[in-house]
Structures are given as structure tokens and as C-alpha cells.
Design an enzyme around this catalytic site. Structure first.
Site, PDB file in Angstrom:
ATOM      1  N   GLY A  14       0.861  -1.321   0.183  1.00  0.00           N
ATOM      2  CA  GLY A  14       0.060   0.069  -0.164  1.00  0.00           C
ATOM      3  C   GLY A  14       1.071   1.284  -0.069  1.00  0.00           C
ATOM      4  O   GLY A  14       1.916   1.307   0.693  1.00  0.00           O
ATOM      5  N   ARG A  75       1.125  -4.791  -5.886  1.00  0.00           N
ATOM      6  CA  ARG A  75       0.929  -6.224  -5.097  1.00  0.00           C
ATOM      7  C   ARG A  75       1.129  -7.105  -6.207  1.00  0.00           C
ATOM      8  O   ARG A  75       0.429  -7.351  -7.085  1.00  0.00           O
ATOM      9  CB  ARG A  75      -0.455  -6.296  -4.340  1.00  0.00           C
ATOM     10  CG  ARG A  75      -0.682  -4.970  -3.295  1.00  0.00           C
ATOM     11  CD  ARG A  75      -1.635  -5.263  -2.305  1.00  0.00           C
ATOM     12  NE  ARG A  75      -2.274  -4.157  -1.703  1.00  0.00           N
ATOM     13  CZ  ARG A  75      -2.054  -3.773  -0.268  1.00  0.00           C
ATOM     14  NH1 ARG A  75      -0.814  -4.391   0.146  1.00  0.00           N
ATOM     15  NH2 ARG A  75      -2.390  -2.654  -0.003  1.00  0.00           N
ATOM     16  N   ASP A 106       5.061  -5.109   6.039  1.00  0.00           N
ATOM     17  CA  ASP A 106       5.381  -6.586   6.531  1.00  0.00           C
ATOM     18  C   ASP A 106       5.478  -7.471   5.217  1.00  0.00           C
ATOM     19  O   ASP A 106       6.413  -8.140   5.145  1.00  0.00           O
ATOM     20  CB  ASP A 106       4.707  -6.939   7.812  1.00  0.00           C
ATOM     21  CG  ASP A 106       3.174  -7.134   7.513  1.00  0.00           C
ATOM     22  OD1 ASP A 106       2.549  -6.628   6.453  1.00  0.00           O
ATOM     23  OD2 ASP A 106       2.766  -8.119   8.118  1.00  0.00           O
ATOM     24  N   THR A 129       4.550   2.190   5.645  1.00  0.00           N
ATOM     25  CA  THR A 129       3.007   1.864   5.712  1.00  0.00           C
ATOM     26  C   THR A 129       2.372   2.622   6.778  1.00  0.00           C
ATOM     27  O   THR A 129       2.756   2.887   7.743  1.00  0.00           O
ATOM     28  CB  THR A 129       2.796   0.239   6.152  1.00  0.00           C
ATOM     29  OG1 THR A 129       1.482  -0.158   6.549  1.00  0.00           O
ATOM     30  CG2 THR A 129       3.686   0.018   7.376  1.00  0.00           C
ATOM     31  N   ASP A 131      -0.184   1.837   8.589  1.00  0.00           N
ATOM     32  CA  ASP A 131      -0.630   1.105   9.655  1.00  0.00           C
ATOM     33  C   ASP A 131       0.229   1.175  10.832  1.00  0.00           C
ATOM     34  O   ASP A 131      -0.245   0.757  12.004  1.00  0.00           O
ATOM     35  CB  ASP A 131      -0.811  -0.484   9.422  1.00  0.00           C
ATOM     36  CG  ASP A 131      -2.024  -0.458   8.431  1.00  0.00           C
ATOM     37  OD1 ASP A 131      -2.771   0.451   8.201  1.00  0.00           O
ATOM     38  OD2 ASP A 131      -2.105  -1.650   7.701  1.00  0.00           O
ATOM     39  N   ASP A 133       2.585  -1.080  11.804  1.00  0.00           N
ATOM     40  CA  ASP A 133       2.157  -2.282  12.522  1.00  0.00           C
ATOM     41  C   ASP A 133       3.633  -2.975  12.407  1.00  0.00           C
ATOM     42  O   ASP A 133       3.667  -4.292  12.215  1.00  0.00           O
ATOM     43  CB  ASP A 133       1.164  -3.195  11.998  1.00  0.00           C
ATOM     44  CG  ASP A 133       1.404  -3.207  10.542  1.00  0.00           C
ATOM     45  OD1 ASP A 133       1.971  -2.406   9.959  1.00  0.00           O
ATOM     46  OD2 ASP A 133       0.515  -4.015   9.690  1.00  0.00           O
ATOM     47  N   ARG A 175      -5.987  -3.036   9.422  1.00  0.00           N
ATOM     48  CA  ARG A 175      -6.297  -4.626   9.024  1.00  0.00           C
ATOM     49  C   ARG A 175      -6.091  -5.201  10.468  1.00  0.00           C
ATOM     50  O   ARG A 175      -6.904  -6.003  11.021  1.00  0.00           O
ATOM     51  CB  ARG A 175      -5.854  -5.265   8.032  1.00  0.00           C
ATOM     52  CG  ARG A 175      -6.526  -4.947   6.786  1.00  0.00           C
ATOM     53  CD  ARG A 175      -6.129  -5.477   5.707  1.00  0.00           C
ATOM     54  NE  ARG A 175      -4.753  -4.730   5.621  1.00  0.00           N
ATOM     55  CZ  ARG A 175      -3.789  -4.894   4.510  1.00  0.00           C
ATOM     56  NH1 ARG A 175      -4.020  -5.831   3.634  1.00  0.00           N
ATOM     57  NH2 ARG A 175      -2.565  -4.412   4.664  1.00  0.00           N
TER      58      ARG A 175
HETATM   59  P1  ATP Z   1       0.791  -2.769   3.340  1.00  0.00           P
HETATM   60  O1  ATP Z   1       1.254  -2.716   4.877  1.00  0.00           O
HETATM   61  O2  ATP Z   1       0.716  -1.158   3.380  1.00  0.00           O
HETATM   62  O3  ATP Z   1      -0.324  -3.343   3.105  1.00  0.00           O
HETATM   63  P2  ATP Z   1       2.624  -4.536   2.559  1.00  0.00           P
HETATM   64  O4  ATP Z   1       4.046  -4.348   2.219  1.00  0.00           O
HETATM   65  O5  ATP Z   1       2.511  -5.297   3.655  1.00  0.00           O
HETATM   66  O6  ATP Z   1       2.111  -2.982   2.792  1.00  0.00           O
HETATM   67  P3  ATP Z   1       1.574  -6.510   0.689  1.00  0.00           P
HETATM   68  O7  ATP Z   1       0.782  -6.450  -0.429  1.00  0.00           O
HETATM   69  O8  ATP Z   1       1.343  -7.624   1.962  1.00  0.00           O
HETATM   70  O9  ATP Z   1       1.948  -5.126   1.349  1.00  0.00           O
HETATM   71  O10 ATP Z   1       2.916  -7.097   0.453  1.00  0.00           O
HETATM   72  C1  ATP Z   1       3.630  -6.377  -0.815  1.00  0.00           C
HETATM   73  C2  ATP Z   1       4.213  -7.288  -1.717  1.00  0.00           C
HETATM   74  O11 ATP Z   1       5.224  -8.278  -1.166  1.00  0.00           O
HETATM   75  C3  ATP Z   1       3.233  -8.572  -2.231  1.00  0.00           C
HETATM   76  O12 ATP Z   1       2.248  -7.904  -3.132  1.00  0.00           O
HETATM   77  C4  ATP Z   1       3.770  -9.666  -2.771  1.00  0.00           C
HETATM   78  O13 ATP Z   1       4.481  -9.429  -3.743  1.00  0.00           O
HETATM   79  C5  ATP Z   1       5.141  -9.489  -1.577  1.00  0.00           C
HETATM   80  N1  ATP Z   1       4.804 -10.484  -0.568  1.00  0.00           N
HETATM   81  C6  ATP Z   1       4.252 -10.394   0.501  1.00  0.00           C
HETATM   82  N2  ATP Z   1       4.163 -11.693   1.318  1.00  0.00           N
HETATM   83  C7  ATP Z   1       5.031 -12.568   0.605  1.00  0.00           C
HETATM   84  C8  ATP Z   1       5.677 -13.681   0.831  1.00  0.00           C
HETATM   85  N3  ATP Z   1       5.048 -14.579   2.044  1.00  0.00           N
HETATM   86  N4  ATP Z   1       6.244 -14.385  -0.054  1.00  0.00           N
HETATM   87  C9  ATP Z   1       6.781 -13.762  -1.355  1.00  0.00           C
HETATM   88  N5  ATP Z   1       6.490 -12.354  -1.340  1.00  0.00           N
HETATM   89  C10 ATP Z   1       5.574 -11.758  -0.639  1.00  0.00           C
END
Ligand code: ATP
Length: 327
Positions: A14, A75, A106, A129, A131, A133, A175
Site C-alpha cells: 500500500g 501487489r 511487512d 506503511t 498502519d 504495524d 487491518r
Molecule cells: P501494507 O502494510 O501497506 O499492506 P505490505 O508491504 O504489507 O504493505 P503486501 O501486499 O502485503 O503489502 O506485500 C507487498 C508485496 O510483497 C506482495 O504483493 C507480494 O508481492 C510480496 N509478498 C508479500 N508476502 C510475501 C510472501 N510471503 N512471499 C513472497 N512475497 C511476498
């Protein structure tokens, strides 16, 4: 160790206000170390597709104040597969990238840790992020701006709630974590705050709202984190409306949603993002890999990526108690 010449930077997950300030800091700090910087567009998705652009000093002029991310974010499903990550590694080799800086949440760091273990590309994460978190930093990039946006909206809702003697359930982002809800609840004088970290007892919620609305005031604001286990503001409103005791109450729901992601970053987020971006470059130059930079008690700290996403950052339970005292 292979010497570092070219850094790749990307934003992922995000978007969060302050990501641009962080990209700018990465580029300028890298240039100060005589490193080249390439921007990978659309996070891991762009890495797999080889969507890579050169970032010179000029390309990051006039972005410190801008929300969103000039590198765009995405994503990526493909990056969750070993094949996707292998293609991404190939693209990086082709572009001559020998170190990465990831700005994201994360999920981004989970992906980064796997990528490092499989393909050995040194990577330093910056916590981006709204959040807040992420373990390993007191605040994440974008959180302060999101808080300020949410509080501005809650203040506006307070005016109309008061004018019409209404009960408002205001849903804010979060979330898995109640950082935004808790702080907005206190800052916005909410009568009740519902967060994912605590079990929400519907009967208790009803009791508190009814006593509030029949005694001190006839308007009320309940701040609900989207991840509250009762299912967010709409679901809670539905449950309350089924109770005849709520028939006389003018109950409204307002979901702040994506308004909390946009907008110009606060000065606090700009400074945080600038410090973290520069610290991430320093960490790569010093030979660190598979870590996240954070700021704890005012100082830069490095935390292994795995620790960041395997440990849960706790909310401040004293603040939660305060919401009970001040309501
Ligand atoms: P936000 O907290 O704003 O949602 P985020 O970094 O947690 O940000 P995610 O969509 O959960 O957002 O993760 C970003 C990208 O990281 C995912 O679209 C995916 O490509 C990659 N990713 C997340 N989890 C994994 C995983 N377990 N293995 C491999 N790639 C991952």
C-alpha cells in the site's frame, strides 16, 4: 564481498505519504557515496517485468512534499512464487543492480527476506506503511500523515454529530493493528475505540454507547479499526440496529478508507522518511543485508527482516486505558 556500485530502489504494498521523501533521500544519499541508483517501478511486479528507470539527482527534485509514490506501487502475485522471484533476480542481474532498498510494509519485507535467502541480493528495508504495524521502529513512514488526515475528518464529523445528536461509527484503517484508531480516538475525543488487539464484546459496546448517549451528551463518536473482529463499522452498525434500544438513535457510519493514504506528508513523516532513506543507504554501504532500518527512541536501529515480520508490535495499553478514563 562484491563491491556495491548500483542500488535499486522500489516502493511496494500500500502506498504511504512520505514514500517519495524516502526515495529522494535514497537517491541523494547514494550519490553522496558515488553510487548509481535505478528505480524499479511498481514494486516486485515491475522487478519481474524489468520495469527499471535511471534516477539521477534531478529526477527526485520537487517530490519531498508529494503523496503517493513516483515509482508507483503494486501487489505482486507472481513474486510469491519461486519462479517469479527467479525472474526478478535475473532482471536485477541484467540491470547491474547489486543492492536493493525496499520501501514498504511487512509483506514487502517477507518477500524481501525470501528473496535474499534464495538469490543473495543484499536488501535493506525502509518501513513504509500507514498502519504503523512494524516491529523494529517506533513509527512507520506515512503513519503520522494518516493520523492527521483521520483526525481532521473526525473533527468534521464531530460537528455534524453534535448538530444532529447523532451516533457516528467512524472506521479508520488498520487491518491487524489499532494504532490509528487508538490515537485518533484519544486525539478526536471519541467515546469508544474498537481495535483488533482486543476482543470486542457487543453487549459491552451497546451498554457503553447507550449510557453515554443518555447521560452526558446526545451525540457520540465511536472509532472502529477496520480489522476489529466484529467486522468493521458497517457490521457493528447492523448489529446495533437490530437492538430496539437503538431505535431512537440516529446512527450513521463513515468509512474514511483511502482518504487516509493520500495527501502531502506531514513534516514528521518527511523527516522520518529522509532519515530512514539515508540510513538504508549507509547500511547497504556498510555491508548489511536482509535488515530493516528503523528509529527507536530517536536512534537509527537495524533489525533482521525476519524479526520484523515474525514479531508483533504492541499497542500502548496505557493509551487504551486513557480512552476509558477520558471518554
Ligand atoms: P501494507 O502494510 O501497506 O499492506 P505490505 O508491504 O504489507 O504493505 P503486501 O501486499 O502485503 O503489502 O506485500 C507487498 C508485496 O510483497 C506482495 O504483493 C507480494 O508481492 C510480496 N509478498 C508479500 N508476502 C510475501 C510472501 N510471503 N512471499 C513472497 N512475497 C511476498
Amino acid at each position: 564481498m562484491q563491491s556495491l556500485r548500483t542500488i535499486g530502489v522500489f516502493t511496494s504494498g500500500g502506498d504511504a505519504p512520505g514514500m517519495n521523501a524516502c526515495v529522494r533521500a535514497v537517491v541523494r544519499a547514494a550519490h553522496a557515496h558515488d553510487l548509481e541508483v535505478l528505480g524499479i517501478r511498481r514494486g516486485y511486479e515491475g522487478m519481474i517485468e524489468g520495469d527499471i528507470v535511471e534516477l539521477d539527482g534531478k529526477s527526485v527534485s520537487n517530490i519531498v512534499q508529494k503523496g503517493g509514490t513516483i515509482l508507483k506501487s503494486a501487489r505482486s502475485k507472481a513474486f510469491r512464487t519461486p519462479e517469479g522471484r527467479a525472474t526478478a533476480a535475473q532482471q536485477l542481474r541484467r540491470a547491474g543492480i547489486d543492492g536493493l532498498i525496499a520501501i514498504g510494509g511487512d509483506g514487502t519485507l517477507r518477500g524481501a527476506a525470501l528473496f535474499y535467502e534464495e538469490h543473495g541480493v543484499p536488501l535493506v528495508g525502509c518501513p513504509g506503511t500507514i498502519d504503523n504495524d512494524l516491529f523494529g521502529t517506533d513509527e512507520t513512514i506515512g503513519y503520522d500523515t494518516a493520523l492527521n488526515t483521520a483526525i481532521e475528518n473526525i473533527d468534521r464529523i464531530r460537528d455534524t454529530a453534535d448538530a444532529h445528536d447523532r451516533l457516528f461509527l467512524v472506521e479508520v484503517m488498520g487491518r491487524d493493528a489499532g494504532f490509528i484508531a487508538l490515537n485518533c480516538g484519544i486525539g478526536g475525543g471519541a467515546e469508544l475505540v474498537l481495535i483488533p488487539e482486543l476482543l470486542t464484546d457487543l453487549d459491552d459496546v451497546k451498554r457503553k454507547i447507550l449510557s453515554q448517549m443518555s447521560s452526558q451528551t446526545r451525540s457520540s463518536i465511536v472509532v472502529v479499526a477496520e480489522g476489529d473482529e466484529l467486522g468493521g463499522a458497517n457490521r457493528i452498525a447492523e448489529a446495533l440496529r437490530k437492538d430496539p434500544a437503538f431505535d431512537p438513535i440516529d446512527l450513521r457510519v463513515c468509512i474514511l478508507g483511502h482518504t487516509q493514504r493520500g495527501g502531502s506528508p506531514t513534516v514528521r513523516d518527511r523527516v522520518l522518511a529522509s532519515r530512514l532513506g539515508a540510513a538504508a543507504v549507509d547500511a547497504l554501504v556498510e555491508g548489511h543485508a536482509n535488515v530493516m532500518v528503523g528509529i527507536v527512541n530517536g536512534s537509527i536501529v537495524l533489525t533482521p527482516s525476519r524479526t520484523v515480520w515474525s514479531r508483533r508490535k504492541s499497542i500502548d495499553y496505557d493509551l487504551l486505558k486513557l480512552t476509558e478514563i477520558l471518554r
